[in-house]
Design an enzyme around this catalytic site. Structure first.
Site, mmCIF file in Angstrom:
data_model
loop_
_atom_site.group_PDB
_atom_site.id
_atom_site.type_symbol
_atom_site.label_atom_id
_atom_site.label_comp_id
_atom_site.label_asym_id
_atom_site.label_seq_id
_atom_site.Cartn_x
_atom_site.Cartn_y
_atom_site.Cartn_z
ATOM 1 N N THR A 1 0.810 -1.164 -0.145
ATOM 2 C CA THR A 1 0.262 0.041 -0.270
ATOM 3 C C THR A 1 0.306 1.701 -0.455
ATOM 4 O O THR A 1 1.666 1.632 0.204
ATOM 5 C CB THR A 1 -0.895 0.103 0.836
ATOM 6 O OG1 THR A 1 -1.497 0.826 1.449
ATOM 7 C CG2 THR A 1 -0.355 -0.180 2.464
ATOM 8 N N SER B 1 -1.160 3.167 10.896
ATOM 9 C CA SER B 1 -1.762 2.651 11.190
ATOM 10 C C SER B 1 -1.633 0.810 11.999
ATOM 11 O O SER B 1 -0.482 0.663 10.813
ATOM 12 C CB SER B 1 -3.386 1.978 10.190
ATOM 13 O OG SER B 1 -2.918 1.423 9.318
ATOM 14 N N TYR C 1 -2.508 -1.535 10.884
ATOM 15 C CA TYR C 1 -2.575 -2.939 8.935
ATOM 16 C C TYR C 1 -1.272 -1.986 8.107
ATOM 17 O O TYR C 1 -1.324 -3.107 7.919
ATOM 18 C CB TYR C 1 -4.178 -1.944 8.570
ATOM 19 C CG TYR C 1 -4.304 -1.976 6.988
ATOM 20 C CD1 TYR C 1 -3.971 -3.390 6.592
ATOM 21 C CD2 TYR C 1 -4.094 -1.255 6.672
ATOM 22 C CE1 TYR C 1 -4.365 -3.554 5.018
ATOM 23 C CE2 TYR C 1 -3.777 -1.379 4.993
ATOM 24 C CZ TYR C 1 -4.230 -2.383 3.823
ATOM 25 O OH TYR C 1 -3.803 -3.033 2.919
ATOM 26 N N HIS C 2 -1.474 -1.012 8.309
ATOM 27 C CA HIS C 2 -0.902 -0.388 7.522
ATOM 28 C C HIS C 2 0.588 -0.324 7.772
ATOM 29 O O HIS C 2 1.828 -0.731 6.681
ATOM 30 C CB HIS C 2 -0.076 1.599 6.805
ATOM 31 C CG HIS C 2 -1.878 1.996 6.735
ATOM 32 N ND1 HIS C 2 -2.970 2.616 7.207
ATOM 33 C CD2 HIS C 2 -2.053 1.948 4.883
ATOM 34 C CE1 HIS C 2 -3.693 2.752 5.908
ATOM 35 N NE2 HIS C 2 -2.955 2.467 4.555
ATOM 36 N N LYS D 1 2.113 -4.136 6.603
ATOM 37 C CA LYS D 1 2.473 -3.931 5.249
ATOM 38 C C LYS D 1 3.563 -3.628 4.941
ATOM 39 O O LYS D 1 4.660 -4.659 4.302
ATOM 40 C CB LYS D 1 1.830 -2.893 4.125
ATOM 41 C CG LYS D 1 -0.463 -2.978 3.758
ATOM 42 C CD LYS D 1 -0.622 -4.984 3.348
ATOM 43 C CE LYS D 1 -1.455 -4.781 2.343
ATOM 44 N NZ LYS D 1 -1.358 -6.277 1.788
#
Ligand code: NAD
Ligand code: USQ
Length: 390
Positions: free
Chosen positions: A144, A180, A182-183, A186
């Protein structure tokens, strides 16, 4: 080519599977349907209802004559993934099978560890299963743009950068600072992939993609072929949310000053870019990073674009302001490099201003369904809180 699509039931996985089939490739989908379950967990649903996988595969056969194979299972289960890879021996594996919501990862400790564990362990399992069954295949991993954060330098499209620290020079991995859990999952994946490339010589394309919007691709010609479309405050992404908010008459939910800039692209352009990267692999044993976006836009620009598109359809919508529930810079430099995709002939088809009208029109028939989840739209999940469960 023979392509395994991990996460084939998802927003991107389903349209990409259809596109690869249309281009004559053999497609084998894999999914454990966890996004369907996790969206229901926060009390929401896809704006556009989607059929069960067996019905999607039948519709693709009936409407387009496509034959798609599918394995249901969880890629964090190593035995399952190893078996699929051994049986299928693909030329390429597209890896979408991760939890993809920043707010979901920020709900509380349980959701943070779930996101990090699901994403990192799935990627590690993929690395090992490829190594054991099919080391020459191309792994197309979806990362991302949010891995980079919003640094005060131009974001390079490369794995490494040259630095000089106290007079000594070296190459380090491109600096990342995600926004975050989530990020960050990645970013951790990228580090793990770089290590696997260095040690095991596996071939990777690591895609840094910005937020995607839209309902359609060329192959989505019938409602039985629709892809999922999330819009609640946890699972929806900003452009798609603003279009739903227009239909439901909710003032557009601009967070903070609205000056945050990201690199956006339509679903059709995402699928086009992915097909190019799959069909044009890097050299064997190479790690290639590709930044993937079309337009750099602020939230305020997006809100104005959606407002104008709605007005052309006779829908009056106002722009609302919300204290930003996230911790993110709202006045910042943003100039990411993009050369890999243009070098492969990537030509974006539509700009956001051209597409939002059609997007809103596609949502109108589902107004009643979406309005059942009306109370799941306003921002609730707050980065500064450690417990956000409703
Ligand atoms: P999605 O949630 O709709 O699709 C992901 C699919 O993977 C789902 O069908 C889910 O059930 C499946 N999955 C998740 N964990 C799994 C596991 N352990 N085993 C098997 N299947 C599993 O998300 P999406 O929007 O299609 O995103 C696909 C990928 O692209 C994700 O990795 C996401 O982080 C990334 N991405 C998305 C966007 C965007 O705007 N949608 C932008 C940039 C990157
Ligand atoms: N935002 C609003 N109002 C909203 C929703 C979001 O102003 O109602 C703002 C956010 O504060 C943020 C921006 O819009 O500044 C983007 O938020 P988003 O929810 O659209 O996207 P994000 O959380 O970053 O995540 C999405 C996908 C994720 C993907 C990422 C690409 O869910 O899977 O990795 O986009 S990127 O943003 O480039 O990292």
């Amino acid at each position: 080519m023979k392509v395994v699509v991990l996460g084939a039931d998802g927003y991107l996985g389903w349209p990409l599977s259809l596109r690869l089939l249309a281009r004559g490739h053999d497609v084998i989908g894999v999914d454990n349907f966890v996004t369907r379950k996790n969206v229901k967990e926060v009390g929401s649903d896809s704006a556009i209802p989607i059929p069960a996988m067996k019905d999607r595969i039948k519709a693709a056969k009936d409407i387009h004559g496509f034959n798609m194979k599918f394995h249901e299972g969880d890629i964090t289960d190593y035995e399952f993934l190893h078996k699929v890879m051994k049986e299928e021996k693909p030329d390429a594996v597209v890896h979408f099978a991760e939890t993809r919501s920043a707010p979901y990862s920020m709900i509380n400790a349980k959701h943070a560890t779930y996101t990090l564990t699901n994403n990192i362990s799935g990627t590690i399992n993929l690395i090992y299963s490829m190594m054991e069954t099919n080391p020459s295949a191309h792994v197309v991993k979806m990362g991302t743009m949010g891995e980079y954060g919003t640094p005060n330098f131009d974001i390079p499209e490369s794995a490494y950068v040259d630095v000089e620290i106290k007079g000594r020079k070296d190459r380090i991995t491109t600096p990342k600072f995600a926004g975050s859990w989530y990020h960050w999952s990645k970013v951790h994946d990228t580090n793990n992939i770089l290590f696997a490339n260095k040690v095991l010589k596996l071939t990777f394309t690591d895609i840094m993609q910005g937020p995607v919007y839209g309902t359609r691709t060329k192959e989505i010609t019938d409602e039985k072929l629709h892809t999922r479309f999330d819009f609640d405050e946890v699972w929806g992404t900003v452009v798609n949310r603003f279009c739903v908010e227009s239909v439901l008459g909710i003032p557009l939910t601009v967070y903070g000053s609205g000056q945050q800039v990201r690199g956006y692209l339509s679903l059709e352009d995402s699928v086009q870019a992915l097909s190019l990267l799959i069909e044009n692999p890097p050299e064997h044993g190479e790690y290639r990073v590709a930044n993937q976006f079309v337009e750099l836009l602020s939230i305020n620009q997006i809100a104005e674009t959606v407002q104008k598109a709605a007005k052309r359809l006779g829908i009056e919508v106002t722009i609302g302001k919300h204290e930003n529930p996230r911790v993110e810079a709202d006045r910042h430099h943003y100039n990411p490099e993009i050369k890999v995709l243009p070098g492969l002939g990537f030509k974006p088809k539509l700009k956001m201003a051209d597409l939002t009208g059609q997007l809103i029109q596609d949502l109108v028939p589902y107004k009643e369904h979406m309005s059942r989840f009306h109370n799941r739209i306003l921002p609730y999940t707050n980065w500064r809180k450690t417990e956000n469960a409703r």
